[in-house]
Design an enzyme around this catalytic site. Sequence first.
Site, PDB file in Angstrom:
ATOM      1  N   GLY A 160      -4.853  10.393   2.639  1.00 51.14           N
ATOM      2  CA  GLY A 160      -4.213   9.071   2.422  1.00 51.14           C
ATOM      3  C   GLY A 160      -4.868   7.749   2.178  1.00 51.14           C
ATOM      4  N   ARG A 218      -7.239   2.843   3.793  1.00 48.59           N
ATOM      5  CA  ARG A 218      -7.608   1.261   3.810  1.00 48.59           C
ATOM      6  C   ARG A 218      -7.230   0.385   2.241  1.00 48.59           C
ATOM      7  NH1 ARG A 218     -13.891   1.190   2.169  1.00 48.59           N
ATOM      8  NH2 ARG A 218     -14.224   3.133   0.814  1.00 48.59           N
ATOM      9  N   ASP A 269      -9.200  14.381  -3.782  1.00 47.83           N
ATOM     10  CA  ASP A 269      -8.748  13.096  -3.758  1.00 47.83           C
ATOM     11  C   ASP A 269      -9.036  12.111  -4.540  1.00 47.83           C
ATOM     12  OD1 ASP A 269     -10.861  13.828  -1.596  1.00 47.83           O
ATOM     13  OD2 ASP A 269     -10.645  11.761  -1.221  1.00 47.83           O
ATOM     14  N   ASN A 270     -10.287  12.247  -5.257  1.00 43.65           N
ATOM     15  CA  ASN A 270     -10.952  11.155  -6.065  1.00 43.65           C
ATOM     16  C   ASN A 270     -10.531  11.512  -7.607  1.00 43.65           C
ATOM     17  OD1 ASN A 270     -11.528   9.639  -3.935  1.00 43.65           O
ATOM     18  ND2 ASN A 270     -13.476  10.550  -3.636  1.00 43.65           N
TER      19      ASN A 270
HETATM   20  P1  AMP Z   1     -13.217   7.804   0.030  1.00 48.13           P
HETATM   21  O1  AMP Z   1     -14.439   8.185   0.182  1.00 48.13           O
HETATM   22  O2  AMP Z   1     -13.315   6.136  -0.247  1.00 48.13           O
HETATM   23  O3  AMP Z   1     -12.796   8.236  -1.420  1.00 48.13           O
HETATM   24  O4  AMP Z   1     -12.268   8.011   1.251  1.00 48.13           O
HETATM   25  C1  AMP Z   1     -11.976   9.035   1.645  1.00 48.13           C
HETATM   26  C2  AMP Z   1     -10.851   8.794   2.553  1.00 48.13           C
HETATM   27  O5  AMP Z   1     -11.225   8.101   3.592  1.00 48.13           O
HETATM   28  C3  AMP Z   1      -9.736   8.251   1.998  1.00 48.13           C
HETATM   29  O6  AMP Z   1      -8.524   8.535   2.865  1.00 48.13           O
HETATM   30  C4  AMP Z   1      -9.882   6.729   2.577  1.00 48.13           C
HETATM   31  O7  AMP Z   1      -8.621   5.959   2.628  1.00 48.13           O
HETATM   32  C5  AMP Z   1     -10.510   7.020   3.862  1.00 48.13           C
HETATM   33  N1  AMP Z   1     -11.392   5.734   4.119  1.00 48.13           N
HETATM   34  C6  AMP Z   1     -12.623   5.587   3.599  1.00 48.13           C
HETATM   35  N2  AMP Z   1     -13.237   4.613   4.494  1.00 48.13           N
HETATM   36  C7  AMP Z   1     -12.421   4.034   5.227  1.00 48.13           C
HETATM   37  C8  AMP Z   1     -12.385   3.176   6.195  1.00 48.13           C
HETATM   38  N3  AMP Z   1     -13.233   2.221   6.171  1.00 48.13           N
HETATM   39  N4  AMP Z   1     -10.888   2.760   7.005  1.00 48.13           N
HETATM   40  C9  AMP Z   1     -10.255   3.763   6.630  1.00 48.13           C
HETATM   41  N5  AMP Z   1     -10.192   4.651   6.082  1.00 48.13           N
HETATM   42  C10 AMP Z   1     -11.157   5.105   5.256  1.00 48.13           C
HETATM   43 MG    MG Z   2     -11.110   8.325  -2.204  1.00 48.14          MG
END
Ligand code: AMP
Ligand code: MG
Length: 486
Positions: free
Chosen positions: A90, A93, A252-253
Amino acid sequence: MKSLDTLKFNPRFADLGNVFSAPIKPTAVEQAKMVICSTDALALLDLPPSAADDPLLLQLASGTWHWPQHEPRAMVYSGHQFGGYTPRLGDGRGLLLGEVLNTAGEHWDVHLKGAGLTPFSRTGDGRAVLRSSIREFLASEYLHKLGIPTSRALCVTDSETIVWREQRETAAMLLRLSPSHIRFGHFEYFYYNKQYGELERLHQHVLNDLYPECLTAAEPLAALLTEVVKRTAETIALWQAYGFCHGVMNTDNMSILGLTFDFGPYAFLDDFKHNHICNHSDNRGRYAFNQQVAMGYWNLTAFAETLTRYVSIERLQEILDGYADIQQQAYLKAMRARLGLIGEHEADALLIDQLLVQMDQSGVDYTLFFRNLGDLPAAQALEKLRDEFVNRAAFDEWVSEFMARIANDTRTQEQRREEMHAVNPLYMLRNYLIQIAIEAAEDGDYAPLHKLHQVLSLPFTEQEGCAEYAERPPQWGKHLSISCSS
Ligand code: AMP
Ligand code: MG
């Protein structure tokens, strides 16, 4: 032209309700300031360039204000991360601030990344840092200029709110635009939770609003998969043709629209390197440059899995089987254009592969090779480029095959140059250029970032006084390791 408070909304995702997203307000930061704004992206919302200085935009992009008629929402999804399934991810952020309908009838999700804690933040702080926000901003706008499908970036803000990563940093936010923020992981979430009613509502939304052309097919969901396979294959083909390494191709990306999406520690290749790994934490090279095509397929099978209640396995497999060919054809089309090859010959794939093997062996700059090849008549250009190859005999052999292939090219050199330069950028979004812009921005000087963004907004056009942006990276800038913390 409009202003931020007179936009028209079309809350089609928000209207799916709280099972799909949680209403949650952004958490504002202290002393927000505008770092950079894309006037091209403003235009997508019918906003004039002057909107970049609108105090309301700064408020919107720093979590201080949001549209009263649209509740900000955090979406729920799950996904396969590095091959393993995480049942609930989900928006940890990011928040969907609004769904805008522009005067051309286009729908744009406005999403604020770094907006604070949400029910999906898990152990994270809900924040983003300046360096990763700048990186995503530059890449989205640059990929768009290259003609590679991507989410867009409207602006980046920074603040004096402190966040901790490997070191003390400031909380920044990125205002992102996309026709939809739905990922493969949205389908996986409802499928693996056995929430089939919700899964079917998601299908209806995606078919009605994103893929209406599939609605009239005998099997709309089979048609949907066909389209998603095609778009994903074509986007990844362009990544390969332009040396873009995504870095975190978790499901998820992966955008349901086949857009380049959710940039992590991405990189454009400087020297051509088949097995380049841009993500510091990808120690097995799952998402290495030469794995991206296969990983795209892997991700599509994960998406297809969520359709197994509705479409036969045989049919799903048949559609997935089309991926490799669509990908290869799109890749060859782009590479033929980059090499200035007219028409299609059976042996083109081999000719391209042989060149890349040699570029890899010799560490040839992936951007400048093609640009230089178009600059002069082919024989002359290749004579100059020859110096860059270590195995001269092999290169000479390749050159004679290449010259035979283009023997029937009747274009004038001027035409050839024009056509080749229109697909071969002179200015590349190189990691070291990003790094210089980030370091200055972290010291409060945004001028280098603005200049970089401006030069890169015309990647194919030689610009006066910008020669330094077209150079190969200095030694220190070649192997920057990009932390995946963001
Ligand atoms: P990402 O690697 O940015 O695609 O993130 C993978 C998951 O981790 C997603 O659900 C993001 O919303 C969550 N996420 C990444 N960084 C943060 C953060 N600093 N705070 C909260 N959730 C995060
Ligand atoms: Mg992501």
